[in-house]
Design an enzyme around this catalytic site. Sequence first.
Site, PDB file in Angstrom:
ATOM      1  N   GLU A   1       2.329   1.412 -12.385  1.00  0.00           N
ATOM      2  CA  GLU A   1       3.568   1.055 -12.288  1.00  0.00           C
ATOM      3  C   GLU A   1       3.876  -0.328 -12.290  1.00  0.00           C
ATOM      4  O   GLU A   1       3.305  -0.781 -11.225  1.00  0.00           O
ATOM      5  CB  GLU A   1       4.255   1.513 -11.238  1.00  0.00           C
ATOM      6  CG  GLU A   1       4.898   3.104 -11.670  1.00  0.00           C
ATOM      7  CD  GLU A   1       5.597   4.166 -10.866  1.00  0.00           C
ATOM      8  OE1 GLU A   1       5.336   5.781 -10.494  1.00  0.00           O
ATOM      9  OE2 GLU A   1       6.468   3.505  -9.719  1.00  0.00           O
TER      10      GLU A   1
ATOM     11  N   ASP B   1      16.186  -0.346  -3.666  1.00  0.00           N
ATOM     12  CA  ASP B   1      15.254  -0.608  -3.293  1.00  0.00           C
ATOM     13  C   ASP B   1      14.952  -1.611  -1.923  1.00  0.00           C
ATOM     14  O   ASP B   1      16.468  -2.068  -1.613  1.00  0.00           O
ATOM     15  CB  ASP B   1      14.448  -1.693  -4.257  1.00  0.00           C
ATOM     16  CG  ASP B   1      13.736  -0.971  -5.056  1.00  0.00           C
ATOM     17  OD1 ASP B   1      12.553  -0.354  -5.336  1.00  0.00           O
ATOM     18  OD2 ASP B   1      13.667  -1.648  -6.190  1.00  0.00           O
TER      19      ASP B   1
ATOM     20  N   TYR C   1       8.831  11.931 -11.436  1.00  0.00           N
ATOM     21  CA  TYR C   1       8.366  11.082  -9.879  1.00  0.00           C
ATOM     22  C   TYR C   1       9.436  12.423  -8.540  1.00  0.00           C
ATOM     23  O   TYR C   1      10.961  12.136  -9.031  1.00  0.00           O
ATOM     24  CB  TYR C   1       8.731  10.098 -10.563  1.00  0.00           C
ATOM     25  CG  TYR C   1       8.636   8.659  -9.297  1.00  0.00           C
ATOM     26  CD1 TYR C   1       9.444   9.002  -8.146  1.00  0.00           C
ATOM     27  CD2 TYR C   1       8.337   7.772  -9.753  1.00  0.00           C
ATOM     28  CE1 TYR C   1       8.867   8.232  -6.770  1.00  0.00           C
ATOM     29  CE2 TYR C   1       7.771   6.490  -8.349  1.00  0.00           C
ATOM     30  CZ  TYR C   1       8.405   7.352  -7.347  1.00  0.00           C
ATOM     31  OH  TYR C   1       8.352   5.959  -6.455  1.00  0.00           O
TER      32      TYR C   1
END
Lengths: 279, 406
Positions: free
Chosen positions: A50, A61, A176
């Site tokens: 990734e 994040d 995911y």
Amino acid sequence: MTTRIDRRFAALKAEGRAALVTFTMAGDPDYDTALAIAKALPKAGADVIELGMPFTDPMADGPAIQAAGLRALAAGQNMIKTLKLVREFRVSDNDTPIVLMGYYNPIYIYGVEKFLTDAIAAGVDGLIVVDLPPEEDEELCLPALKAGLNFIRLATPTTDDKRLPAVLNNTSGFVYYVSITGITGAAAPDATKVSAAVDRIKRHTKLPVAVGFGVRSAEQARAIAENADGVVVGSAIVDVLRGSLDKSGKAGSGTVKAVTDLVSALAEGVKSARRVPAK
Amino acid sequence: MTVQQPNSFRTGPDERGHFGIYGGRFVAETLMPNILQLEAAYTAAKADPGFQKEMDHHLTHFVGRPSPLYFAERLTTKLGGAKIYFKREDLNHTGAHKVNNVTGQIMLAMRMGKKRIIAETGAGMHGVATATLCAKFGLDCIVYMGAVDVERQQPNVLRMKMLGAEVRAVTSGSHTLKDAMNEALRDWVTNVSDTFYCIGTVAGPHPYPAMVRDFQCIIGKETREQMQAAEGRLPDSLVACIGGGSNAMGLFHPFLDDRSVEIYGVEAAGHGIPSGKHAASVAGGRPGVLHGNRTYLLMDADGQITEAHSISAGLDYPGIGPEHSWLNDMGRVKFLSATDDEAVAAFQLCSQLEGIIPALEPAHALARVFDLAPKLPKDHLMVVNMSGRGDKDLASVEAYLASKKK
């Protein structure tokens, strides 16, 4: 139509083990080092790569990946260079799947059509775009699928059974699973809960399920790899990279090795997992 | 290019939260279930007369509504043109329009059983309003504020702390409002089950832009009635400052379908649009996706968000509410801008002519009134939204004037 991602997960399934999916930021700490790292990852044991597309405002994040994005931007990284990095990686590796991960605005501004064309030409296999839920599928997900790229969706602990089909619809490559409610690199996931969640998702899809957010050590990777089809590690790798930089934030002589050492250890963890027989 | 105008400007957004191409729900999957739950709760509350009744009660007895529509007589005489009225949102409890929206959202949070409230703030007025309502109703309150803003808006930081809120200084990114919003979103992703995110402006993922607008529309509704009572007719023009644009939307929205009413939004031009150091998303930006919605944003050629610059912490944001973006493209609202210099001059003049110290945010609107009003006839009725009071800005203005003398 099978993609590199489909083929890689099928091969690993035959081998009877989970995939190690590594996250590094394109252009962190600079273009050349990031390319050298990407090229070294498969040999170190990364099964799927990734690559982060840096963005100024990565709202999902944690501090490690925020800082990685800002380092890359400060070194002049942009979408053109991220696609170039993939192209240069492909010269010597035509098998390892590459997934670009990031936020929508840099893609939207690059132009969705042009981005898809250029990404495919460069050798990108899939996309993970954090701020595009199924409600916004028309923006990028549907055009990407039509163009032949995998669009990998995030499923989370808050995605209940009622919502899961909507999330899995139009998802391809793999799913995911975000192991925690939180930002990247925050709390450590509880392996038992994660395993139950993976089972829950598998009741709804035949796609491989990879688990990420908060996985830092070989031991954690091993525990998750017992049941999941893939383990994603990002912040821990990015942290090791940061630790290898010199005082001015430049790559040191040990930067690539610092990353590959950790990736090798993580790969050992994943390979040593005792797989739970499929239910 | 001529734009096909709709029959009504007041029907948006569509069921997916779009105003034309703007708006939407660009958020991480973790937040989607919460956002859908919020939308359902708000839809139910809107249909419940009990909710409105309770709102009205708090707006009357706690906030102190209705706020006056005040004839600014000396300013009108000085400018020599349009008759200028101020909608006195600065007289609300907590000192700005922000409390209208917060009252609505906190009541909704309580209906939803959420006991932990988070908010982002720029100038601190939204943070103070949120801290105030949380104190009144006994809720936990955490306010994210850029470290730069914590520095330049100290009085509001002290107010929030006195009210029992925790102020978290944000040191990521550019240390201002956009980064405070990023941190609030990160908090929400982490504490999704017990936390209500009280957004302070008409931006963010659907349903926030529409919900915040609805709560702020009390400004425009009162203005209609008050102008009818004062002058027997509708105003001819409306002027409001725009950062995210909640005070402006609250004033504008009830008038959008009255085509005779000219509407002006004033963005912060900082050191001037050509300098690149400004916060004027419409004048100096283009459509992009940030913080859950598509809207005009300040960014570079690669889609990286650039820093906004304004003396006003409340306007120092690189975006604007999506409905404003649409109203701009439709030509219904005209977007203007005012520089730091112009806003500070208006701040001083308003203080000395009217005995009203405006916040630096509405001082931007006043700056454009100074050139719009003199060109208009004396029977032209102009309403300026005095969205907040300026006590919080005295130190900033003082420092600014001192730096200019050097």
